[in-house]
Design a protein around this motif. Sequence first.
Motif, PDB file in Angstrom:
ATOM      1  N   LEU A  12     -53.164 -13.670 -53.854  1.00 49.69           N
ATOM      2  CA  LEU A  12     -52.838 -14.993 -53.338  1.00 49.69           C
ATOM      3  C   LEU A  12     -53.102 -16.070 -54.383  1.00 49.69           C
ATOM      4  N   ASN A  13     -54.221 -15.952 -55.066  1.00 46.62           N
ATOM      5  CA  ASN A  13     -54.554 -16.927 -56.097  1.00 46.62           C
ATOM      6  C   ASN A  13     -53.476 -16.963 -57.171  1.00 46.62           C
ATOM      7  N   ALA A  14     -52.998 -15.772 -57.570  1.00 48.37           N
ATOM      8  CA  ALA A  14     -51.993 -15.678 -58.623  1.00 48.37           C
ATOM      9  C   ALA A  14     -50.627 -16.144 -58.146  1.00 48.37           C
ATOM     10  N   SER A  15     -50.308 -15.941 -56.874  1.00 50.58           N
ATOM     11  CA  SER A  15     -48.976 -16.274 -56.391  1.00 50.58           C
ATOM     12  C   SER A  15     -48.899 -17.671 -55.771  1.00 50.58           C
ATOM     13  N   VAL A  16     -49.891 -18.059 -54.988  1.00 44.89           N
ATOM     14  CA  VAL A  16     -49.864 -19.365 -54.319  1.00 44.89           C
ATOM     15  C   VAL A  16     -50.285 -20.482 -55.263  1.00 44.89           C
ATOM     16  N   ILE A  17     -51.515 -20.410 -55.764  1.00 49.69           N
ATOM     17  CA  ILE A  17     -52.061 -21.491 -56.595  1.00 49.69           C
ATOM     18  C   ILE A  17     -51.341 -21.569 -57.935  1.00 49.69           C
ATOM     19  N   SER A  18     -51.069 -20.420 -58.541  1.00 50.24           N
ATOM     20  CA  SER A  18     -50.516 -20.404 -59.896  1.00 50.24           C
ATOM     21  C   SER A  18     -49.012 -20.629 -59.926  1.00 50.24           C
ATOM     22  N   VAL A  19     -48.298 -20.189 -58.892  1.00 50.83           N
ATOM     23  CA  VAL A  19     -46.832 -20.173 -58.964  1.00 50.83           C
ATOM     24  C   VAL A  19     -46.174 -20.963 -57.832  1.00 50.83           C
ATOM     25  N   TYR A  20     -46.355 -20.512 -56.620  1.00 47.36           N
ATOM     26  CA  TYR A  20     -45.527 -20.970 -55.503  1.00 47.36           C
ATOM     27  C   TYR A  20     -45.627 -22.470 -55.244  1.00 47.36           C
ATOM     28  N   VAL A  21     -46.849 -22.995 -55.221  1.00 41.62           N
ATOM     29  CA  VAL A  21     -47.026 -24.412 -54.885  1.00 41.62           C
ATOM     30  C   VAL A  21     -46.305 -25.316 -55.875  1.00 41.62           C
ATOM     31  N   GLY A  22     -46.409 -25.002 -57.166  1.00 40.78           N
ATOM     32  CA  GLY A  22     -45.739 -25.821 -58.173  1.00 40.78           C
ATOM     33  C   GLY A  22     -44.224 -25.760 -58.065  1.00 40.78           C
ATOM     34  N   GLU A  23     -43.687 -24.621 -57.626  1.00 39.19           N
ATOM     35  CA  GLU A  23     -42.242 -24.454 -57.529  1.00 39.19           C
ATOM     36  C   GLU A  23     -41.650 -25.105 -56.286  1.00 39.19           C
ATOM     37  N   LEU A  24     -42.471 -25.484 -55.334  1.00 35.00           N
ATOM     38  CA  LEU A  24     -41.970 -26.109 -54.117  1.00 35.00           C
ATOM     39  C   LEU A  24     -41.515 -27.549 -54.338  1.00 35.00           C
ATOM     40  N   PHE A  25     -41.863 -28.131 -55.506  1.00 27.29           N
ATOM     41  CA  PHE A  25     -41.595 -29.548 -55.736  1.00 27.29           C
ATOM     42  C   PHE A  25     -40.820 -29.763 -57.024  1.00 27.29           C
ATOM     43  N   SER A  26     -40.013 -30.802 -57.038  1.00 28.79           N
ATOM     44  CA  SER A  26     -39.297 -31.187 -58.247  1.00 28.79           C
ATOM     45  C   SER A  26     -40.278 -31.783 -59.253  1.00 28.79           C
ATOM     46  N   THR A  27     -39.814 -31.962 -60.497  1.00 24.52           N
ATOM     47  CA  THR A  27     -40.678 -32.532 -61.536  1.00 24.52           C
ATOM     48  C   THR A  27     -41.226 -33.892 -61.116  1.00 24.52           C
ATOM     49  N   LYS A  28     -40.417 -34.660 -60.417  1.00 26.83           N
ATOM     50  CA  LYS A  28     -40.823 -36.006 -59.994  1.00 26.83           C
ATOM     51  C   LYS A  28     -42.053 -35.980 -59.103  1.00 26.83           C
ATOM     52  N   TYR A  29     -42.134 -34.979 -58.250  1.00 24.84           N
ATOM     53  CA  TYR A  29     -43.224 -34.924 -57.269  1.00 24.84           C
ATOM     54  C   TYR A  29     -44.193 -33.765 -57.491  1.00 24.84           C
ATOM     55  N   ARG A  30     -44.032 -32.990 -58.563  1.00 26.46           N
ATOM     56  CA  ARG A  30     -44.769 -31.733 -58.688  1.00 26.46           C
ATOM     57  C   ARG A  30     -46.278 -31.917 -58.671  1.00 26.46           C
TER      58      ARG A  30
END
Length: 463
Positions: free
Chosen positions: A383-401
């Motif tokens: 979860l740490n590797a997939s949620v914190i490291s990857v998924y959360v950042g990909e849910l938002f555009s550069t403007k709001y990341r």
Amino acid sequence: MPSATDAAQCASAGSFSSAGEDRAAQLMHRMDATQPTATFKKVMALTSAGVFVDAMDVYLAGGVKSTLVETGFATNEQTATFLSAGFLGLFIGSLIAGLIGDLLGRRKAFQFNLLLFGVATILGAFAPSMAFMIVMRFFVGLGLGSELVTSFSMINEFAPVAKRGKWCAIGSTIANCGSPIGMFLCLLFITMWSPLGQESWRLVFAVIGVAAIAVCIARQSMPESPRWLIQHGKLDQADALISRIEGEMRAAGIAPAEEVVRKQEPMDSDAHLARNLFLGIVVVIGTSLTQYTYTTFGPSILKSVGLATQTSLLSTTITMLAAPLGALIGALLIEKLGRRVEVSGAFIWVAIFAFAYAMALGAGSTALITVLGFLMTIGFYVLNASVISVYVGELFSTKYRFRGAGISQGSGKAVNVFMPFAVTWLLANLQPSVIYFAIVAVALIAAIITLAIGPETKSRRLG
């Protein structure tokens, strides 16, 4: 027609001229075509090192908690406040980092967080009282809250699009090697070699504080994110940095990355910003609340069921060896399974082994408890590797990341502000197994919500 400079100025105010839009699109296309080079490896190393120190610190508080009470330096209520102060700092730090990172730049969000963490940790090593340590713990959390938001979002924006999840998860694997090391430091200085007697826990703080300052000094040369520069109209600076990366690719004989072809999805705009923010908050709360409850109170819970201090620390140290293993598994599977399947599957894994762990506490077998704790910890760090490291950042555009990641991670830390008091009360009034049944419930809720509304962000182009 406006010049490129004029276009950049317009962009910083929120709009591009036609020429500026064309140039920004070309720069973004060039950035999407970049491959790992010396610049990217530098970003990977410096960001992973910062989160490595963070992972060491996560287990510092839990590892020394029982010792502080046993030696009379603190009461149970004070240690709960100590833990809560750290999470409050993490919450505020996450929000501040998100705001600074999106509005003023990724580098600025990086500049002082580890310095603040390092200095506060070293001062904590010399704390004359528990009240002073509680205040320092707040500042430690403030620095670390910024670190968690900035590090993986930075890797996210530099990594090749097609392998972005893999690289972010690899960064998490490297970083989470700090987890067993942090727990081992507690085991070493508290129970195996105690040069300062009952106050040898101070050495753990000192070692981690010095490590944080060393990393802080090393990454003063961290480059700014080209994607942030493009988003804010700093096109000349972005061009120069992308050209440098392209030059490194040519020198190393690396061909540009192939464009990832996929159909346009509605979430490529910010039309689903509210939904994605809700999802980000849910998965981060699910990840951080379950993980921090186990790792922070693991030794104390084992002591409450009759294990000696050294035995409980040794058992917890062994389970922490699963941290880099879990992150590695997450890294290997993230591009194969996709984000949605891996995240929901890992939550279900945690729920299964948390239930088994709760049942095993009553059996009194240290070996069984350790094995189940090891398996549960694998799930935490997938979860740490997939949620914190990857998924959360990909849910938002550069403007709001950074703001999206900051609010999501901040929410996870806000919930954990109250967790130490709740767990302390539960340990005093109910059976320890109740804590693990609560972990089961949280993990299952997060899994269901992810499956119900979670978008698949694999290979999504970062807007």
